[in-house]
Design an enzyme around this catalytic site. Structure first.
Site, PDB file in Angstrom:
ATOM      1  N   CYS A 175      -0.039  -4.513   8.044  1.00  0.00           N
ATOM      2  CA  CYS A 175      -1.202  -3.637   7.888  1.00  0.00           C
ATOM      3  C   CYS A 175      -2.054  -4.046   6.694  1.00  0.00           C
ATOM      4  O   CYS A 175      -3.258  -3.784   6.667  1.00  0.00           O
ATOM      5  CB  CYS A 175      -0.762  -2.187   7.751  1.00  0.00           C
ATOM      6  SG  CYS A 175       0.358  -1.875   6.365  1.00  0.00           S
TER       7      CYS A 175
ATOM      8  N   GLU B 298      -0.353   6.342   7.518  1.00  0.00           N
ATOM      9  CA  GLU B 298      -0.425   5.002   6.928  1.00  0.00           C
ATOM     10  C   GLU B 298      -0.936   4.055   8.006  1.00  0.00           C
ATOM     11  O   GLU B 298      -0.190   3.679   8.912  1.00  0.00           O
ATOM     12  CB  GLU B 298       0.948   4.572   6.409  1.00  0.00           C
ATOM     13  CG  GLU B 298       1.492   5.469   5.308  1.00  0.00           C
ATOM     14  CD  GLU B 298       0.602   5.531   4.077  1.00  0.00           C
ATOM     15  OE1 GLU B 298      -0.241   4.629   3.904  1.00  0.00           O
ATOM     16  OE2 GLU B 298       0.742   6.477   3.292  1.00  0.00           O
TER      17      GLU B 298
END
Length: 474
Positions: free
Chosen positions: A250, A216
């Site tokens: 993110c 991720e």
């Protein structure tokens, strides 16, 4: 903990997995319940620890993102795990075998021991959210939290030790060298959340053991403002996403592509939105500090370089408030108007409250710009033009999309969350997380009668030739 101790711990967890066998739904729910209880019982301690690690992060922000944001996925898994565990029936092929009683199914089997390497930006959520799928799938876990959040990492180590035996869940703390050794362990699955540059090393280490990985990562998640967008609403939502955790997300919007005629309205809308959310910045506990000095220097360097190269830089801060003298590492929300691609702010993931804004002529130009760069973790489109929206969705590739807002797709437990290419691989959340951390084992049960199968054995005769003639055709 050194490499020898980590290997010994992994061996104990693997042995316990074999000894105890596949856990029942009740056992999995018990583990999930214990994880939920840890978050509830230590909520205030988590808020204090994260604030200490950041220097300044509001308890409400941590309660929202790290505590409540972790309890939600765990409760979702608890509610559905018994259903997820059921074997999935499939139709046998060729179909005639099904008519004779053959059966085909998939059973979802725990992989064993899953390693979790979690980052510093949401240190609790990005440990517990994947853990929901890991536990639902019936696995055990070893966790390596970030060394950039030492207070939170030590707290999590104590939390898990108070509720779980080390054979179930164990936390390994330490610096970069421990993280490197951790990623080289022979896990049955490894999930890493963090920077793409570090992910290359993690994947390389995992490859030595052929350990499957979920990565991720991040990248430069773009926002497209369509000509039909409500600029006032869009700018408020974009700046809310960009200032959450001071952009240290993110999925934070990394740059905006706007029609030229919408540029000044967007700037005005961004200024108004930030002023409403943050009347002050310097001593405002609602506005998060940058995690470390090197990240502060990196982000300031992006702004300084853009200004030196002639970009228009707009700091969205109260008039007269001086952030150069402050106790904490706070950077004002900053717009960089029409940056050029030779600027680092357009080359690297920003991970801070700086937002480049580029203008475009037509939607094809915006799509072309996005497709000319690495595939991002998230993409955001604002507008009421359904045809244009569909064109953007069909013509771009990203890990996920939120339409008419930013970041929100990550909060959907019924949608898989993950990246593509440089922004990651694999996905989790909800049932997709359960399946990510399970082995989907195919099981075929042959028919009882042997006569229909005899024609497939030598000596071959007219029966098999007739069957093949029927199969080998368009």
């Amino acid at each position: 903990m050194d490499v020898v101790a980590m290997n010994a711990l992994l061996a104990r967890q693997k042995a316990a997995h074999l000894r105890d066998g596949e856990p029942s739904a009740q056992k999995r729910i018990d583990r999930i319940d214990r994880a939920i209880a840890l978050l509830v019982d230590h909520s205030r301690e988590i808020q204090d620890a994260v604030n200490a690690d950041f220097g300044s992060r509001s308890p409400e922000a941590t309660a929202f993102t790290d505590v409540a944001g972790s309890i939600g996925p765990l409760k979702h898994a608890r509610e559905h795990v018994a259903k997820w565990m059921r074997p999935e029936r499939r139709k046998p092929s060729p179909a005639i075998l099904g008519l004779f009683g053959a059966k085909a199914e998939i059973r979802f089997q725990p992989k064993g021991v899953v390693g979790i390497i979690s980052p510093w930006n949401f240190p609790v959520n990005l440990t517990f959210a994947p853990l929901a799928g890991v536990l639902a799938a019936g696995n055990r876990a070893m966790i390596k939290p970030s060394e950039f959040t030492p207070a939170t990492s030590e707290l999590m180590a104590r939390m898990f030790a108070s509720a779980f035996d080390e054979e179930e869940i164990a936390v390994v703390t330490g610096g970069a060298e421990i993280g490197q050794a951790f990623s080289s362990l022979a896990f049955d699955h490894l999930i890493f959340t963090g920077a793409t540059s570090i992910a290359r090393h993690v994947m390389r280490a995992a490859a030595e053991n052929l350990t499957p990985v979920t990565l991720e990562l991040g990248g430069k998640s773009p926002v497209i403002l369509g000509k039909s967008a409500d600029i006032s609403v869009a700018s408020a939502r974009i700046m809310n996403g960009k200032t959450l955790n001071a952009g240290q997300i993110c999925l934070a919007p990394d740059y905006v592509l706007t029609p030229r005629e919408s540029l000044e309205p967007f700037v005005a809308g961004a200024q108004a939105a930030v002023a409403q959310m943050f009347p002050t910045l310097k001593d405002n506990p609602d506005y998060t500090a940058i995690i470390a000095q090197r990240h502060y220097d990196r982000i300031k360097g992006y702004v300084d370089e853009a200004r030196a190269k002639g970009a228009r830089v707009i700091e969205l801060k109260p008039e007269g408030e001086d952030l150069s003298q402050q106790e904490h590492r706070k950077i004002a929300p900053t717009l960089i108007i029409d940056p050029t691609d030779d600027m680092k702010v357009m080359q690297e993931e920003i991970f801070g409250p700086v937002l480049p804004v580029k203008t475009y002529g037509g939607i094809d130009e915006a799509i072309g710009y996005i497709n000319g760069h690495d595939r991002p973790l998230g993409l955001y489109y604002f507008g009421a033009d359904k045809a244009e929206q569909e064109k953007v969705l069909a013509s771009t590739t990203s890990g996920g999309v939120t339409v008419n807002d930013v970041i929100f797709h990550v909060a959907q437990e019924n949608l898989p969350f993950g990246g593509v290419g440089p922004s990651g691989m694999g996905a989790y959340h909800g049932q997709d997380g359960f399946r990510e951390f399970s082995h989907a084992k195919s099981i075929y049960t042959q028919i009882k009668a042997d006569k229909p199968l005899q024609q497939m054995r030598p000596p071959f005769g007219p029966g098999i030739r007739k069957y093949l003639e029927a199969q080998i055709k368009r």
